[in-house]
Design a protein around this motif. Structure first.
Motif, PDB file in Angstrom:
ATOM      1  N   MET A 296       0.821  -1.195   0.000  1.00 20.21           N
ATOM      2  CA  MET A 296       0.000   0.000   0.000  1.00 20.21           C
ATOM      3  C   MET A 296       0.860   1.251   0.000  1.00 20.21           C
ATOM      4  SD  MET A 296      -3.353   0.650   2.108  1.00 20.21           S
ATOM      5  CE  MET A 296      -4.537   1.427   1.079  1.00 20.21           C
ATOM      6  N   GLY A 297       1.986   1.222   0.655  1.00 20.02           N
ATOM      7  CA  GLY A 297       2.894   2.361   0.610  1.00 20.02           C
ATOM      8  C   GLY A 297       2.714   3.320   1.773  1.00 20.02           C
ATOM      9  N   ASN A 298       3.483   4.357   1.716  1.00 23.48           N
ATOM     10  CA  ASN A 298       3.488   5.363   2.758  1.00 23.48           C
ATOM     11  C   ASN A 298       2.432   6.418   2.477  1.00 23.48           C
ATOM     12  OD1 ASN A 298       4.171   6.936   4.910  1.00 23.48           O
ATOM     13  ND2 ASN A 298       6.107   7.641   4.073  1.00 23.48           N
ATOM     14  N   ILE A 299       1.767   6.882   3.510  1.00 21.78           N
ATOM     15  CA  ILE A 299       0.807   7.968   3.356  1.00 21.78           C
ATOM     16  C   ILE A 299       1.603   9.262   3.430  1.00 21.78           C
ATOM     17  CG2 ILE A 299      -1.262   9.038   4.273  1.00 21.78           C
ATOM     18  CD1 ILE A 299      -1.939   6.346   5.540  1.00 21.78           C
ATOM     19  N   GLY A 300       1.871   9.862   2.277  1.00 22.31           N
ATOM     20  CA  GLY A 300       2.818  10.957   2.192  1.00 22.31           C
ATOM     21  C   GLY A 300       2.333  12.307   2.664  1.00 22.31           C
ATOM     22  N   PHE A 301       1.032  12.546   2.655  1.00 23.85           N
ATOM     23  CA  PHE A 301       0.555  13.875   2.995  1.00 23.85           C
ATOM     24  C   PHE A 301       0.390  14.083   4.494  1.00 23.85           C
ATOM     25  CE2 PHE A 301      -3.272  11.378   2.798  1.00 23.85           C
ATOM     26  CZ  PHE A 301      -4.039  11.877   3.827  1.00 23.85           C
ATOM     27  N   ILE A 302       0.466  13.035   5.286  1.00 24.01           N
ATOM     28  CA  ILE A 302       0.242  13.154   6.727  1.00 24.01           C
ATOM     29  C   ILE A 302       1.271  14.078   7.374  1.00 24.01           C
ATOM     30  CG2 ILE A 302       0.267  11.888   8.921  1.00 24.01           C
ATOM     31  CD1 ILE A 302      -2.272  11.438   7.401  1.00 24.01           C
ATOM     32  N   SER A 303       2.520  13.957   6.980  1.00 25.16           N
ATOM     33  CA  SER A 303       3.547  14.810   7.593  1.00 25.16           C
ATOM     34  C   SER A 303       3.316  16.281   7.265  1.00 25.16           C
ATOM     35  CB  SER A 303       4.935  14.376   7.139  1.00 25.16           C
ATOM     36  OG  SER A 303       5.054  14.493   5.742  1.00 25.16           O
ATOM     37  N   TYR A 304       2.863  16.558   6.045  1.00 24.58           N
ATOM     38  CA  TYR A 304       2.558  17.944   5.683  1.00 24.58           C
ATOM     39  C   TYR A 304       1.350  18.463   6.456  1.00 24.58           C
ATOM     40  CZ  TYR A 304       5.699  17.110   1.782  1.00 24.58           C
ATOM     41  OH  TYR A 304       6.785  16.802   1.025  1.00 24.58           O
ATOM     42  N   ALA A 305       0.331  17.637   6.577  1.00 22.97           N
ATOM     43  CA  ALA A 305      -0.873  18.044   7.301  1.00 22.97           C
ATOM     44  C   ALA A 305      -0.563  18.299   8.776  1.00 22.97           C
ATOM     45  CB  ALA A 305      -1.957  16.978   7.158  1.00 22.97           C
ATOM     46  N   VAL A 306       0.232  17.429   9.369  1.00 26.73           N
ATOM     47  CA  VAL A 306       0.597  17.603  10.782  1.00 26.73           C
ATOM     48  C   VAL A 306       1.388  18.888  10.970  1.00 26.73           C
ATOM     49  CG1 VAL A 306       2.047  16.653  12.626  1.00 26.73           C
ATOM     50  CG2 VAL A 306       0.492  15.169  11.380  1.00 26.73           C
ATOM     51  N   THR A 307       2.337  19.133  10.090  1.00 27.14           N
ATOM     52  CA  THR A 307       3.149  20.351  10.184  1.00 27.14           C
ATOM     53  C   THR A 307       2.301  21.600  10.039  1.00 27.14           C
ATOM     54  OG1 THR A 307       5.022  19.147   9.261  1.00 27.14           O
ATOM     55  CG2 THR A 307       5.153  21.549   9.255  1.00 27.14           C
ATOM     56  N   ILE A 308       1.419  21.620   9.059  1.00 27.77           N
ATOM     57  CA  ILE A 308       0.569  22.790   8.834  1.00 27.77           C
ATOM     58  C   ILE A 308      -0.372  23.013  10.011  1.00 27.77           C
ATOM     59  CG2 ILE A 308      -1.331  23.671   7.419  1.00 27.77           C
ATOM     60  CD1 ILE A 308       0.140  22.419   5.006  1.00 27.77           C
ATOM     61  N   LEU A 309      -0.994  21.949  10.513  1.00 25.38           N
ATOM     62  CA  LEU A 309      -1.899  22.089  11.650  1.00 25.38           C
ATOM     63  C   LEU A 309      -1.156  22.572  12.893  1.00 25.38           C
ATOM     64  CD1 LEU A 309      -4.095  18.896  11.254  1.00 25.38           C
ATOM     65  CD2 LEU A 309      -4.872  21.253  11.088  1.00 25.38           C
ATOM     66  N   PHE A 310       0.031  22.026  13.131  1.00 26.97           N
ATOM     67  CA  PHE A 310       0.803  22.403  14.315  1.00 26.97           C
ATOM     68  C   PHE A 310       1.243  23.869  14.255  1.00 26.97           C
ATOM     69  CE2 PHE A 310       4.608  22.570  16.979  1.00 26.97           C
ATOM     70  CZ  PHE A 310       4.093  22.056  18.157  1.00 26.97           C
ATOM     71  N   VAL A 311       1.796  24.265  13.134  1.00 24.26           N
ATOM     72  CA  VAL A 311       2.270  25.657  12.991  1.00 24.26           C
ATOM     73  C   VAL A 311       1.102  26.633  13.043  1.00 24.26           C
ATOM     74  CG1 VAL A 311       3.382  27.264  11.390  1.00 24.26           C
ATOM     75  CG2 VAL A 311       4.376  25.021  11.785  1.00 24.26           C
ATOM     76  N   ALA A 312       0.000  26.308  12.366  1.00 21.23           N
ATOM     77  CA  ALA A 312      -1.167  27.192  12.384  1.00 21.23           C
ATOM     78  C   ALA A 312      -1.726  27.324  13.800  1.00 21.23           C
ATOM     79  CB  ALA A 312      -2.235  26.665  11.436  1.00 21.23           C
TER      80      ALA A 312
END
Length: 67
Positions: free
Chosen positions: A1-17
């Motif tokens: 299935m592979g790696n879910i690539g957008f999770i790290s971006y979503a976490v970073t954006i939510l945390f910084v915001a």
């Protein structure tokens, strides 16, 4: 299935915001005296931080035990 690539971006954006909302906007609304806007910003800031933590834990659990 592979790696879910957008999770790290979503976490970073939510945390910084969330941090920016809590550190900058809440203080600005408090200084101006806007009580309703301050309350909504507090709720949104903590929601963003909570979602980033929940997504991080969910991704870790998924990688560790399920996948």
């Amino acid at each position: 299935m592979g790696n879910i690539g957008f999770i790290s971006y979503a976490v970073t954006i939510l945390f910084v915001a969330g941090l920016l909302l809590l550190l900058i906007d809440v203080k600005g609304y408090k200084n101006v005296g806007l009580k309703k806007e301050r309350k909504v910003t507090l709720i949104l800031g903590w929601t963003n931080l909570s979602l980033s933590i929940i997504l991080t834990l969910t991704a870790w659990i998924y990688r560790t035990w399920i996948w």
